[in-house]
Structures are given as C-alpha cells and as structure tokens.
Write an enzyme that holds these catalytic residues in place. Structure first.
Site, PDB file in Angstrom:
ATOM      1  N   ASP A 293       1.798   7.124  -0.187  1.00 33.91           N
ATOM      2  CA  ASP A 293       1.613   6.556   1.303  1.00 33.91           C
ATOM      3  C   ASP A 293       1.503   7.952   2.095  1.00 33.91           C
ATOM      4  OD1 ASP A 293       1.581   5.067   3.131  1.00 33.91           O
ATOM      5  OD2 ASP A 293       3.655   5.127   3.790  1.00 33.91           O
ATOM      6  N   HIS A 294       0.628   7.747   3.187  1.00 36.40           N
ATOM      7  CA  HIS A 294       0.382   8.765   4.186  1.00 36.40           C
ATOM      8  C   HIS A 294       1.668   8.661   5.061  1.00 36.40           C
ATOM      9  CE1 HIS A 294      -4.169   8.659   3.415  1.00 36.40           C
ATOM     10  NE2 HIS A 294      -3.480   9.832   2.888  1.00 36.40           N
ATOM     11  N   TYR A 472       1.052   3.453   6.965  1.00 35.59           N
ATOM     12  CA  TYR A 472       0.799   1.981   6.092  1.00 35.59           C
ATOM     13  C   TYR A 472      -0.154   2.042   5.337  1.00 35.59           C
ATOM     14  CZ  TYR A 472       3.302   1.411  10.608  1.00 35.59           C
ATOM     15  OH  TYR A 472       4.177   1.606  11.623  1.00 35.59           O
ATOM     16  N   HIS A 473      -0.436   3.261   4.414  1.00 35.40           N
ATOM     17  CA  HIS A 473      -1.387   3.256   3.358  1.00 35.40           C
ATOM     18  C   HIS A 473      -0.636   3.358   1.993  1.00 35.40           C
ATOM     19  CE1 HIS A 473      -3.995   5.630   6.598  1.00 35.40           C
ATOM     20  NE2 HIS A 473      -3.840   4.390   6.776  1.00 35.40           N
ATOM     21  N   LEU A 474       0.129   2.287   1.736  1.00 34.42           N
ATOM     22  CA  LEU A 474       0.683   2.333   0.503  1.00 34.42           C
ATOM     23  C   LEU A 474      -0.305   2.023  -0.412  1.00 34.42           C
ATOM     24  CD1 LEU A 474       3.879   0.214   1.371  1.00 34.42           C
ATOM     25  CD2 LEU A 474       3.821   2.777   0.991  1.00 34.42           C
TER      26      LEU A 474
END
Length: 540
Positions: A293-294, A472-474
């Site tokens: 994630d980021h 929210y870049h899972l």
C-alpha cells in the site's frame, strides 16, 4: 442457474470483465456484487466521494491491524461495497505508473506484462483529450479530463514553487515523461465520474447474456474432485444460493476480499486453514501475502488568500458551486480535490522518481472516527502531502475466522523496512523545502501541522509515525508469478494448481505501481479479459 463465466465482484476490474466477456452472445456471464446499485447522485458527482468515504451502505470500512511502526494505530481502509467498487468512491486520479513498474512485473517471471506490452491496453481504456497519440487514445470507454483547465488558481503558486526548486513542469504524467510537477488527469467525463461501472457496465447491462446479482456476498467457491472451480455459493438477502460455472470462476473482489474468498474456499496456506477448521482444497501459501500500500502524511497550511475552503466551507459558497455545476458541469464539484502534484526524486542517488506529491487547494482533517463527516477546515487553507512511490514493506490479508461476515485481518506492516523509513524522511524534507520557496511563502500565513519549528529528521519521522495514513492503494495479495510457493496466479492470471479459476484485480500486482493504482487495475482487467477470450474462443 448455470453460466459460462461467473465474476465475483463488480468493482473496477469486474465491470470491465463483464462488458468484454459478454460483448458477443457466445457466452453467458453472471456478475456478483455484494453491495447495491450505484444509482445515488453521489457516485456521479466527482466531489461526491466525501459522502461515501464513511457510509457503511457503500463502503466496507475496513481497518488495518495495529501498526507497530505507526504508534500502534489501526489505519482506516475504505473499500467499495457498491456497483463500481472502490472505483466508485475514490478520488479519480488517473496515473498509470512508471514504465519500470511494469518492466519489473515482467522481470519477475511474467511474460507479456512489461510496459511496452501493456501500453496498448492502457490506451484501449481511455478517451483522452490529447487524441490518438503514441501514448493516448481518443476512442476508449473511460473519459479522461485534464484538470489543469479548471484547477484552482492557487495551484499555479505550487507549480511556481516547483519551478523555483528546479523541477521540470509536466503536462502529462501518462506520456513520455513521468518526473516533474503538474496538474493531474482524472477519469471524469463532462463533469461526471467516469468509473468502469459508468463507462463499461451500464452500457452492457441490457445484454440478455449478462446478469448482475446485487447484495450477493460470495461465501465460497465450490470445486470438483479435479480441483476445477464449478460454482459459487452466495448469501443473498439471508438466503443461500449456488450459481454454477461451465467455464470459469473469475475472482475480482479486490486486494482484501479476493484472498479472503480463496481462503474461505480452502485455497490458501494449509496451516492457516487448519487453524480455522477449513477443509484444505489446495495448499497455496502465497494467498493473502505480499500485500502492499501507499502510506501518506499531510502537511497543513493556513493561506493568506482564498482557497476551496472558502468556496465549500460556507452555505453561500456551496450554493454557488452547486449552481455552477448544475448549469455548466464545472467548478469545484466537477473536479477531484487532489488537483496538483507530481513525482520527484528524494535524493540525487535515485534512478527513478521515488516520491509522489499532492497539492490540494483545500484543507480538511481526516477524522479519527471515520464515521465523522469530511469537511473543510474553518479557514483558508491548503494541503501538501506525499507518499513513497514504491514502498518495500509487505504485509498480509488473513481471515479472522471461518465466517464470511467477519472482516479479515489486514496487516500492511507499514514502515517495516529501512528504505521506507528513509523515504518518509525524504518526503517530509521535500515538503519543507517546497514550503520555503518564495512562491509558497507568498501565500502562506502559517504552517500549522507540523509546526514550522519541526525540521530535524527525528521530529519529522515522529510526525509521520503519528499522523500518516493509508492512501487506499492496497494491492499484491494474490501476486502474479511463476512459482506457486511465492505467487498465487500465473501470467495468464490462472490460480496455480487449480482449473477454471482466475483472479483479475489489484491483488495480482507483483509489486505496487508508483502512483494511484486504479488505472493499472483497469488495464489488468482489459488484458485479463483478452486472455480469457483468446483461450475460450479457441475451444468448442
């Protein structure tokens, strides 16, 4: 009921798969969505994500496990629970990533997944205002807007600050050059969110060979003795149903719920399944591992000139913005709040940009209680925030019990590598240098959080540990690769050791991309759909 293909999840990938697989009348397609319709106007209004950010009707509202390197905090992890998935509730920034992100996918043993191979699928997605060029297409389903046409004027001060620091200005992060500062593109068409649901699924729904079942929560995938996926068991309005698949079950439930479904179906690490008394169908230890994630942190500034806080923080300003949108499909409601930003090298030793920045002409606090409303701060303000492009920390998604109704354990292991710690400090220092430029000094009344006095590495890192959150870049939890000991799917997205089963969504990323991942997820769906059709069109 029996269908040729069953797709689990009507998210960014699932909507594209449903369209492409049903495009001819050769195959029947069932699309299962655990949420409801995206009929609310908030899904059309670009700024409407503020209303779905913490709405349990449309959002799973997951949280991570406590993060040891982030002051023991549980980080919010919103996931779309609606037709369109997370692409229906995100901030719509459209950036593909750096070419070497995908070249690394190919180098990891995935032929056909290098940047040159994938560029045609990226182009196939989009209808871009630059037209048909070496990097863009004018005829794809997803409408792309260049927000520089309507970005808030204060974004020009940010761009001038970057120019004063010697950074190049970049008009197209999806073109020949990635590095530099600019205004982001967004998947917005004529002032409306153009999610894959809007662009792909809605036009396909009238087809008689495509069926969409709402509020259909997939409980498990069913298999025959040869380990072929044959059906999906679903809980719908309190009733158990089984839908059968003649050809394939395609899991497109996202980076959290795809591994969860495989685990509940007995396809995962044998020890994990035994701990929950789930019968083993196939030992595949990488299911749920490799999660990435980021992680971002925001710096808050009080401005000495008007920002979007003034436009959206008062009843009069909201009325003006509403009328502007209603009659012209323009104004702040027609854009993402994440308007400007760019990609930069944190040190001179970096080969590629390793930091992504955002400049928001709006400041707002993300509440500790996600059920609280997102609203502008009560003053003229703006935000600068950043994330590392390619963090190296990796975590996991694991079921908490043999119960589909319980959320899984999401363990990102943020800041668990020295590289990620170093880049957190690099990003903080980059924002501090930007804030000191004459351009930003001219518009800054006060640096609010962290205070201007926090400049040393220890203080900046402590701020990051206490304030950083997911962007929210899972992705990556069912990674693509040739070795079933370390990967879940092959380069054709087939689940190792199984038949009639694929995963097509963000979970297959071998490594996270350098930017917002939604464009890459949609590209994966386009390529995945083609792979499926090429294989089955050659079969009787």
């Amino acid at each position: 009921m029996t269908f040729d293909f069953i797709i689990v999840g009507a998210g960014s990938a699932g909507c594209i798969l449903a369209n492409r697989l049903s495009q001819s009348d050769r195959y029947s397609v069932l699309l299962l969505e655990a949420g409801g319709k995206d009929s609310s106007y908030w899904f059309k209004l670009p700024l409407g994500f503020a209303k779905t950010y913490a709405n349990p009707k449309y959002n799973w509202m997951y949280h991570s496990e406590p993060q040891a390197q982030l002051a023991g905090r549980r980080l919010y992890a919103p996931r779309g629970k609606v037709q369109g998935g997370s692409g229906a509730i995100n901030a719509m920034i459209y950036v593909r990533g750096q070419p070497h992100d995908f070249d690394d996918w190919q180098a990891a043993g995935n032929p056909g997944w290098g940047y040159r191979d994938l560029l045609p699928y990226f182009k196939k997605l989009e209808s871009h205002p630059l037209g048909d060029t070496a990097f863009h297409s004018a005829s794809g389903p997803i409408g792309i807007s260049q927000m520089r046409q309507q970005a808030h004027p204060i974004c020009d001060d940010y761009l001038e600050a970057c120019r004063q620091m010697g950074y190049p200005l970049n008009d197209d992060f999806n073109g020949a050059q990635f590095e530099g500062a600019g205004i982001y593109d967004a998947n917005i068409r004529n002032g409306r969110r153009d999610s894959s649901s809007a662009a792909y699924l809605h036009p396909a729904l009238p087809r008689p060979n495509l069926k969409l079942e709402y509020h259909a929560l997939a409980e498990r995938i069913l298999f025959d003795e040869s380990k072929r996926a044959t059906a999906v068991a679903v809980r719908q309005h309190g009733v158990s149903r089984v839908f059968k698949a003649r050809r394939e079950v395609i899991v497109a439930a996202g980076a959290v719920d795809s591994p969860k479904l495989l685990q509940l179906s007995g396809v995962a690490d044998a020890a994990l399944l035994a701990s929950h008394a789930i019968p083993l169908m196939h030992h595949l230890p990488a299911v749920g591992r490799n999660l990435q994630d980021h992680l971002c942190a925001s710096f808050y500034f009080k401005a000495n000139r008007k920002t979007l806080n003034d436009d959206l923080g008062s009843l009069g300003g909201q009325l003006k913005a509403g009328l502007q949108y209603l009659f012209k499909r323009s104004g702040p409601l027609a854009l993402s709040v994440n308007q400007a930003g760019g990609f930069f090298k944190g040190t001179d030793q970096e080969q590629h940009p390793n930091l992504q920045l955002y400049f928001n002409p709006l400041s707002y606090a993300v509440p500790n209680n996600p059920q609280a409303k997102l609203k502008p701060d009560p003053y003229s303000g703006f935000l600068l925030f950043f994330n590392a492009c390619r963090p190296s920390s990796r975590g996991s998604v694991q079921i908490a019990a043999n119960d589909v109704m319980l959320p899984p354990r999401i363990q990102p292991n943020y800041l668990s590598t020295q590289k990620d710690v170093d880049e957190a400090i690099q990003g903080c220092r980059l924002i501090r240098r930007l804030a000191a430029t004459p351009a930003l000094q001219r518009i800054t009344a006060q640096q609010l959080r962290p205070a201007a006095s926090v400049t040393d590495a220890a203080g900046l890192l402590q701020f990051f540990r206490e304030q950083a959150g997911s962007i929210y870049h899972l992705c990556g939890s069912c990674a693509m690769g040739p070795d079933p000991r370390t990967a879940v799917v092959s380069s054709t997205l087939k689940v190792h050791g199984m038949a009639g089963l694929r995963v097509v969504d963000a979970s297959i990323f071998p490594n996270i991309t350098s930017a917002n991942i939604n464009a890459a997820v949609m590209m994966v769906a386009e390529k995945g759909a083609e792979q499926i059709l090429v294989e089955h069109d050659g079969l009787a």
